[in-house]
Design an enzyme around this catalytic site. Structure first.
Site, PDB file in Angstrom:
ATOM      1  N   ARG A   1      65.623  61.797  63.032  1.00 33.42           N
ATOM      2  CA  ARG A   1      64.190  61.842  62.730  1.00 33.42           C
ATOM      3  C   ARG A   1      63.739  60.658  61.883  1.00 33.42           C
ATOM      4  O   ARG A   1      62.657  60.096  62.107  1.00 33.42           O
ATOM      5  CB  ARG A   1      63.844  63.168  62.049  1.00 33.42           C
ATOM      6  CG  ARG A   1      62.384  63.333  61.620  1.00 33.42           C
ATOM      7  CD  ARG A   1      61.374  62.856  62.637  1.00 33.42           C
ATOM      8  NE  ARG A   1      61.571  63.390  63.979  1.00 33.42           N
ATOM      9  CZ  ARG A   1      61.025  62.864  65.064  1.00 33.42           C
ATOM     10  NH1 ARG A   1      60.280  61.769  64.978  1.00 33.42           N
ATOM     11  NH2 ARG A   1      61.242  63.401  66.235  1.00 33.42           N
TER      12      ARG A   1
ATOM     13  N   LYS B   1      45.904  47.554  54.038  1.00 39.08           N
ATOM     14  CA  LYS B   1      45.659  48.960  54.372  1.00 39.08           C
ATOM     15  C   LYS B   1      46.867  49.523  55.114  1.00 39.08           C
ATOM     16  O   LYS B   1      46.813  49.860  56.299  1.00 39.08           O
ATOM     17  CB  LYS B   1      44.386  49.099  55.191  1.00 39.08           C
ATOM     18  CG  LYS B   1      43.134  48.662  54.421  1.00 39.08           C
ATOM     19  CD  LYS B   1      41.898  48.659  55.299  1.00 39.08           C
ATOM     20  CE  LYS B   1      40.677  48.146  54.536  1.00 39.08           C
ATOM     21  NZ  LYS B   1      39.472  48.051  55.388  1.00 39.08           N
TER      22      LYS B   1
ATOM     23  N   LYS C   1      37.013  38.974  46.215  1.00 39.82           N
ATOM     24  CA  LYS C   1      36.197  39.873  47.016  1.00 39.82           C
ATOM     25  C   LYS C   1      34.885  40.187  46.302  1.00 39.82           C
ATOM     26  O   LYS C   1      34.614  39.698  45.210  1.00 39.82           O
ATOM     27  CB  LYS C   1      36.988  41.134  47.346  1.00 39.82           C
ATOM     28  CG  LYS C   1      38.297  40.836  48.101  1.00 39.82           C
ATOM     29  CD  LYS C   1      38.814  42.021  48.849  1.00 39.82           C
ATOM     30  CE  LYS C   1      37.884  42.384  49.980  1.00 39.82           C
ATOM     31  NZ  LYS C   1      38.506  43.284  50.971  1.00 39.82           N
TER      32      LYS C   1
ATOM     33  N   GLU D   1      35.529  35.899  49.802  1.00 39.73           N
ATOM     34  CA  GLU D   1      34.780  36.701  50.762  1.00 39.73           C
ATOM     35  C   GLU D   1      33.305  36.309  50.722  1.00 39.73           C
ATOM     36  O   GLU D   1      32.709  36.185  49.647  1.00 39.73           O
ATOM     37  CB  GLU D   1      34.924  38.184  50.433  1.00 39.73           C
ATOM     38  CG  GLU D   1      34.111  39.095  51.335  1.00 39.73           C
ATOM     39  CD  GLU D   1      34.222  40.553  50.939  1.00 39.73           C
ATOM     40  OE1 GLU D   1      33.775  41.405  51.719  1.00 39.73           O
ATOM     41  OE2 GLU D   1      34.738  40.852  49.845  1.00 39.73           O
TER      42      GLU D   1
ATOM     43  N   ASP E   1      32.778  38.147  56.324  1.00 40.28           N
ATOM     44  CA  ASP E   1      32.870  39.600  56.396  1.00 40.28           C
ATOM     45  C   ASP E   1      31.623  40.216  57.027  1.00 40.28           C
ATOM     46  O   ASP E   1      30.493  39.917  56.619  1.00 40.28           O
ATOM     47  CB  ASP E   1      33.076  40.169  54.988  1.00 40.28           C
ATOM     48  CG  ASP E   1      33.439  41.649  55.013  1.00 40.28           C
ATOM     49  OD1 ASP E   1      34.272  42.038  55.858  1.00 40.28           O
ATOM     50  OD2 ASP E   1      32.892  42.403  54.195  1.00 40.28           O
TER      51      ASP E   1
END
Length: 329
Positions: free
Chosen positions: A120, A153, A185, A218, A245
């Protein structure tokens, strides 16, 4: 290995054409041991202990239940070695190669107890990595000539594993974490009091600490792009890339408008690398890739991955019969 290399990799030569990305603190063996430990708990596999004599030996085959790009073969070998170094593993595919539904692409021989205990954990890694690699391959092909990147992410604890799968699928890695690239950012810009202030602070910080690394900022509007270019024209800067963006605008018919993105690329005119972000899907990425951007980043590569269906079966004849009945092999 260098100080920036991933710790304790232990990959057998030939099992993967793609090495895992470098990380100064990530330890793949520790991740494998944690995965095995959470499965075994404090008693081990009670079902194996109850049903399988300790010295029983078997041969189990890896079976693809759908088409895709296989990934995680090298990591699977590491798991088998961790469980039982006497297990013998043989592959008919390498990481990054295609498999089709019904294909037996590898086998493992040895103690049945060891194979079932490892099963597994091996499949969890391989199915996730193969899903990431399969989507990355499809996106990379469609995005050409732009290069496809993932983001941060990723699944907690699986950062390197997810990013390795992206490399296997033909993509490139964005920054590994917070330590290896400056990425300014929107929140940084707001706190710093504007783009120029944020860029100036970064340049001073890197100079003061004698650091050399990529710097990305950004931008969300053409006005912000011009603010970056204005700063760069009047100051010596470490800036290497401009993120564009959400300049890909979705339309009601399912298409996207990339005119703003193209205008931004035209303004930058090759002075910096460019990265498109936002509204990136398998359906939209080809149009985005034709806009002239250097990179296209997609969080979906890792945060919304669909695992590739793979099994490990001792009775492969019965497994294939069941697979055909359920249309999964």
């Amino acid at each position: 290995m260098s100080a920036t290399a991933t710790k304790n990799v232990g990959i057998r030569a030939g099992s993967s054409a793609v090495e895992p990305p470098a990380h100064p603190t990530y330890d793949l063996k520790t991740v494998i041991r944690l995965a095995l430990s959470e499965d075994a708990g404090d008693r081990g596999d009670v079902t194996c202990k109850a049903t399988i004599p300790v010295e029983t030996e078997v041969e189990a085959h890896f079976l693809a239940k759908e088409d895709g790009i296989v990934a995680g073969i090298a990591l699977a070998e590491m798991v088998f070695i961790e469980v039982d170094p006497s297990l013998k593993v043989e592959w008919h595919r390498k990481d990054g190669e295609s498999v089709h539904k019904g294909l037996q692409f590898g086998k493992v021989q040895g103690r049945a107890h060891s194979i079932v205990v490892a099963e597994r954990v091996v499949l969890n890694f391989m199915q996730r990595m193969s899903g990431v690699a399969t989507l990355t391959k499809a996106m990379s092909d469609a995005a050409h000539p732009a290069c496809v990147l993932e983001t941060r992410k990723t699944a907690p604890g699986l950062r390197l594993v997810d990013k390795w799968a992206v490399l296997i699928g033909g993509g490139q890695n964005h920054r590994m974490g917070l330590f290896d690239m400056v990425m300014i950012k929107d929140n940084h810009i707001s706190i710093a009091g504007g783009i120029a202030n944020a860029l100036k602070s970064v340049d001073l910080y890197l100079e003061k600490n004698n650091l050399q690394m990529g710097v990305e900022v950004e931008t969300r509007t053409l006005q912000e792009v011009n603010q970056v270019l204005d700063y760069a024209s009047t100051a010596k800067t470490s800036l290497t890339r401009i993120m564009l963006d959400n300049m890909v605008v979705p339309l009601s018919n399912g298409d996207v408008d990339v005119s703003m993105l193209k205008e931004a690329v035209k303004l930058i005119n090759g002075r910096f690398e460019t990265e498109a972000s936002g509204n990136v899907t398998l359906e939209t990425i080809n149009k985005i890739g034709q806009s002239g951007v250097t990179y296209i980043s997609s969080g979906a590569l890792t945060h919304s991955v669909k695992a590739l269906d793979i099994s490990l079966k001792i009775d492969t004849k019965l497994a294939l019969e069941v697979g055909k009945r359920t249309k999964r092999a």
